[in-house]
Design a protein around this motif. Structure first.
Motif, PDB file in Angstrom:
ATOM      1  N   GLU A 106       0.828  -1.205   0.000  1.00  0.00           N
ATOM      2  CA  GLU A 106       0.000   0.000   0.000  1.00  0.00           C
ATOM      3  C   GLU A 106       0.861   1.254   0.000  1.00  0.00           C
ATOM      4  O   GLU A 106       0.625   2.188  -0.764  1.00  0.00           O
ATOM      5  N   LEU A 144       2.491   1.735  -3.431  1.00  0.00           N
ATOM      6  CA  LEU A 144       1.548   2.267  -4.421  1.00  0.00           C
ATOM      7  C   LEU A 144       1.220   3.734  -4.133  1.00  0.00           C
ATOM      8  O   LEU A 144       1.089   4.542  -5.062  1.00  0.00           O
ATOM      9  N   TRP A 167      -2.159   2.844  -8.521  1.00  0.00           N
ATOM     10  CA  TRP A 167      -3.316   2.116  -7.994  1.00  0.00           C
ATOM     11  C   TRP A 167      -4.193   1.604  -9.137  1.00  0.00           C
ATOM     12  O   TRP A 167      -4.655   0.462  -9.122  1.00  0.00           O
ATOM     13  N   ALA A 213      -2.431  -1.254 -10.907  1.00  0.00           N
ATOM     14  CA  ALA A 213      -2.503  -2.485 -10.108  1.00  0.00           C
ATOM     15  C   ALA A 213      -3.900  -3.101 -10.202  1.00  0.00           C
ATOM     16  O   ALA A 213      -4.039  -4.328 -10.284  1.00  0.00           O
ATOM     17  N   MET A 214      -4.915  -2.252 -10.209  1.00  0.00           N
ATOM     18  CA  MET A 214      -6.279  -2.757 -10.323  1.00  0.00           C
ATOM     19  C   MET A 214      -6.493  -3.440 -11.677  1.00  0.00           C
ATOM     20  O   MET A 214      -7.040  -4.542 -11.745  1.00  0.00           O
ATOM     21  N   GLY A 258      -4.719  -6.641 -11.756  1.00  0.00           N
ATOM     22  CA  GLY A 258      -5.474  -7.606 -10.966  1.00  0.00           C
ATOM     23  C   GLY A 258      -6.631  -8.195 -11.751  1.00  0.00           C
ATOM     24  O   GLY A 258      -6.880  -9.401 -11.696  1.00  0.00           O
ATOM     25  N   VAL A 300      -9.099 -10.352  -7.704  1.00  0.00           N
ATOM     26  CA  VAL A 300      -8.044  -9.464  -7.195  1.00  0.00           C
ATOM     27  C   VAL A 300      -8.297  -8.039  -7.676  1.00  0.00           C
ATOM     28  O   VAL A 300      -8.200  -7.074  -6.906  1.00  0.00           O
ATOM     29  N   GLY A 301      -8.640  -7.882  -8.946  1.00  0.00           N
ATOM     30  CA  GLY A 301      -8.955  -6.562  -9.474  1.00  0.00           C
ATOM     31  C   GLY A 301     -10.168  -5.958  -8.795  1.00  0.00           C
ATOM     32  O   GLY A 301     -10.198  -4.764  -8.478  1.00  0.00           O
ATOM     33  N   PHE A 316      -9.096  -4.716  -5.437  1.00  0.00           N
ATOM     34  CA  PHE A 316      -8.415  -3.421  -5.553  1.00  0.00           C
ATOM     35  C   PHE A 316      -9.420  -2.299  -5.737  1.00  0.00           C
ATOM     36  O   PHE A 316      -9.336  -1.252  -5.093  1.00  0.00           O
ATOM     37  N   TYR A 345     -11.287  -1.623  -2.504  1.00  0.00           N
ATOM     38  CA  TYR A 345     -10.430  -0.943  -1.530  1.00  0.00           C
ATOM     39  C   TYR A 345     -10.206   0.512  -1.918  1.00  0.00           C
ATOM     40  O   TYR A 345     -10.214   1.399  -1.058  1.00  0.00           O
ATOM     41  N   MET A 346     -10.023   0.773  -3.220  1.00  0.00           N
ATOM     42  CA  MET A 346      -9.815   2.155  -3.659  1.00  0.00           C
ATOM     43  C   MET A 346     -11.046   3.017  -3.386  1.00  0.00           C
ATOM     44  O   MET A 346     -10.928   4.174  -2.986  1.00  0.00           O
TER      45      MET A 346
END
Length: 140
Positions: free
Chosen positions: A20, A23, A31, A34-35, A38, A45-46, A49, A52-53
């Motif tokens: 975290e 990033l 971010w 990474a998404m 993912g 996983v995406g 992300f 979480y964002m």
């Protein structure tokens, strides 16, 4: 002799915290990358992300916001001299007048809100008095 990976012995929380911060140091673009990565590798996983964002408000606010950029970029020009004394005097006078007008307008709006609130309260009290008078007449 075998060498352990650099993350051996660390908890999952420490690893996630390190990712975290890595990033965050690279900004919103990292971010988003990474998404997307993912989603490409394994869609949950995406999705994690993305969730979480949104949950941490990284998606909608941050250092890279255009409004913050424009504010930081434009603010110093207000106080910088143009080199032309007549224009600088005009600009200073105009800014002072605009600030005075803004203050007068805000005062007017405050008085208007207070008058509206008073009118609504007076109407409420009048309706309440009518209701209590009609209840008193019905009991008699």
């Amino acid at each position: 002799m075998t060498t352990a990976p650099a993350y051996a012995g660390r908890t999952t929380g420490a690893i996630l915290s390190r990712i975290e911060s890595w990033l965050d140091a690279r900004g919103k673009g990292a971010w988003i990358a990474a998404m997307i990565l993912g989603f490409v590798l394994f869609w949950p996983v995406g999705l994690a992300f993305l969730a979480y964002m949104i949950w941490s408000k990284r998606m909608f606010s941050g250092r890279n916001s255009m409004t913050q950029f424009n504010t930081r970029r434009m603010t110093p020009t207000r106080f910088r001299s143009s080199g032309n004394q007549a224009f600088d005097a005009y600009k200073t006078d105009m800014l002072r007048r605009l600030e005075d007008e803004q203050e007068a307008f805000e005062t007017f709006m405050q008085r208007l809100r207070e008058a509206k609130d008073k009118a609504e309260f007076d109407q409420f009290m009048e309706e309440r008095a009518k209701t209590s008078r009609s209840d008193g007449a019905a009991e008699a």
